[in-house]
Design an enzyme around this catalytic site. Sequence first.
Site, PDB file in Angstrom:
ATOM      1  N   ASP A 147       0.848  -1.194   0.000  1.00  0.00           N
ATOM      2  CA  ASP A 147       0.000   0.000   0.000  1.00  0.00           C
ATOM      3  C   ASP A 147       0.887   1.248   0.000  1.00  0.00           C
ATOM      4  O   ASP A 147       1.683   1.446   0.926  1.00  0.00           O
ATOM      5  CB  ASP A 147      -0.894  -0.009   1.242  1.00  0.00           C
ATOM      6  CG  ASP A 147      -2.071   0.946   1.139  1.00  0.00           C
ATOM      7  OD1 ASP A 147      -2.124   1.722   0.168  1.00  0.00           O
ATOM      8  OD2 ASP A 147      -2.935   0.915   2.026  1.00  0.00           O
ATOM      9  N   ASP A 148       0.782   2.058  -1.045  1.00  0.00           N
ATOM     10  CA  ASP A 148       1.514   3.340  -1.136  1.00  0.00           C
ATOM     11  C   ASP A 148       3.015   3.169  -1.362  1.00  0.00           C
ATOM     12  O   ASP A 148       3.786   4.111  -1.138  1.00  0.00           O
ATOM     13  CB  ASP A 148       1.343   4.181   0.142  1.00  0.00           C
ATOM     14  CG  ASP A 148      -0.005   4.863   0.252  1.00  0.00           C
ATOM     15  OD1 ASP A 148      -0.910   4.508  -0.515  1.00  0.00           O
ATOM     16  OD2 ASP A 148      -0.155   5.741   1.122  1.00  0.00           O
ATOM     17  N   CYS A 167      -5.569   4.756  -3.583  1.00  0.00           N
ATOM     18  CA  CYS A 167      -5.739   3.367  -3.142  1.00  0.00           C
ATOM     19  C   CYS A 167      -6.950   2.664  -3.734  1.00  0.00           C
ATOM     20  O   CYS A 167      -6.832   1.695  -4.483  1.00  0.00           O
ATOM     21  CB  CYS A 167      -5.824   3.319  -1.625  1.00  0.00           C
ATOM     22  SG  CYS A 167      -4.382   3.991  -0.762  1.00  0.00           S
ATOM     23  N   ASP A 178       0.045  -0.642  -5.011  1.00  0.00           N
ATOM     24  CA  ASP A 178      -1.167  -0.089  -5.622  1.00  0.00           C
ATOM     25  C   ASP A 178      -0.926   1.280  -6.262  1.00  0.00           C
ATOM     26  O   ASP A 178      -1.751   1.742  -7.049  1.00  0.00           O
ATOM     27  CB  ASP A 178      -2.337  -0.032  -4.637  1.00  0.00           C
ATOM     28  CG  ASP A 178      -2.049   0.749  -3.362  1.00  0.00           C
ATOM     29  OD1 ASP A 178      -0.946   1.297  -3.224  1.00  0.00           O
ATOM     30  OD2 ASP A 178      -2.947   0.806  -2.488  1.00  0.00           O
TER      31      ASP A 178
END
Length: 543
Positions: free
Chosen positions: A59-60, A95, A333
């Site tokens: 994530d990120d 996201c 993502d």
Amino acid sequence: FRVCNRFEFWQSLPVLNASMAGSICVFVIVFILTGSLVQCQSSTPSSTKRPNIVFVLTDDQDLVLGGMEPMQKTTHLIGNQGITFTNAFVSVPICCPSRSSILTGKFIHNHQAINNSVAGGCSSPTWQTEQEPNAFSVFLKQQGYTTFFAGKYLNRYGYDNEGQGGVAHVPAGWDWWYGLVGNSVYYDYKLSVNGTEEVHGHDYMEDYLTDLINRKALDFLEQQHSDSEPFFMMLSPPACHEPFPPAPHYAHYYSGKPAPRNHGSFNVKAQDKHWLMQQPIVPMPNDTMDLVDDTYQNRLRTLLSVDDMVEDVYNMLRSKDLLDNTYYIFTSDHGYHLGQFGLPYDKREPYEFDIRIPMMIKGPGIKPGMLSNESPMNIDLGPTFISLAGGSVPSFMDGKSIEPLWKDPQGSRGFRDNILIEYSGEERPHIRNCPQWDGQRLFNCNAKVHCVCEDGHNNTWACVRVSSDNTIYKYCEFEDDDNFVELYELNSDPWELSNLATTADPGLVSGLKAELHRMVACKGTSCNTKVQGPLARGHLAAL
């Protein structure tokens, strides 16, 4: 061993003396002969068994600003033993829309999850009825796969305040379901465990989410064996999304390490860019710089636990004799920024640091150490999973399988020469601790960084990135009061400092505009049409 020798784990392997080497040689010969006999006796050769698939989605996690630095074991176990894509992209740098693109194989103009809000389609009732039934997991189930999910799904998943169905809603296509309620956190969260709520607290040994996902994955794999039905496993840890608490044993790693200053747009005042880029404070105040550095360090620390998870899953696959018949995929993502153009820390912008992602795949038929500068996207992951499972990619998916990129690298050159990136900005009527922005339709304004805002209702844009004739053009149109346009040639201007929109050849600008408008209306296979006309290879140089 994991903590004390983390960065020296290969150097720590023993040096073999002559006696040891001789013994190992005898063992290897016996092992090879025995293995050959076993293979001859097998009634189902592994070459005919459908492959397992393990998919790790962070994530990120950026690529441009050193986001892969903590991933030494992941790089060795997946990238060095498979193919690494140095030029992978997302369809949207935020996201929920990006994850929706992964699940459906569609651009956001087709799946309609345009931002992280329920009103913006994030895990909304409409999404659940119209898009989830066509997610890649459903097609894998149709191919006879056992499916497993653990971690963050979509930012608004698991709530019931806007009709989302709460934790009882288990998305179609999943047999084993450990879905995080809401956005990424590491402690004090709820999970939907096959539709039943499970509450977690703040004890590291029991609750740290990345490690819990690791344990759930190993429990699942412990039950698999070489004769089991093929499985698909998606592991979606919170790292390296804020709030960034590292595992205790990694809390002091990277201390004193500043965020990268060598990116050409770091702490640089944006020139000739859309309105949102004009309002950051540049140069950044000292306290903002300190926060940027702290954020950078904690992001890397949280990723160390993901690196451990990748290794643990790899070792379990090997111990269960599943590794050779398993595709192991690692990606993120979307990207991130840390001080670029004075934006303290976030994503949501069309620039390279926000849209480029790490991507690597190991598996059957992939030669170790392959590198590809082709441009797969997040929309290609679902189609790839379906294709690897032996299914046919649905015609409504905008993406396509990336298998040709390792099966026929030369024949698949120019795999994707036009990349579409879209985003629809969010807004809030009131900004906490930043009352000067109330009623201005802004979002993500942080009092810790002097109320610099990183989003707003008209931070809405679409870009096309076209590669041809040794040039890479990125053309963007913004839906703001100025109808602002940005154009960059990325080979000569990799930091996107010089907007060419008003100075470039009019034929180039009109060609890029037409290509963008074609792409934002595309559906299914039409999204994979190669660039035509004056932008096509062999023609662009004339402009």
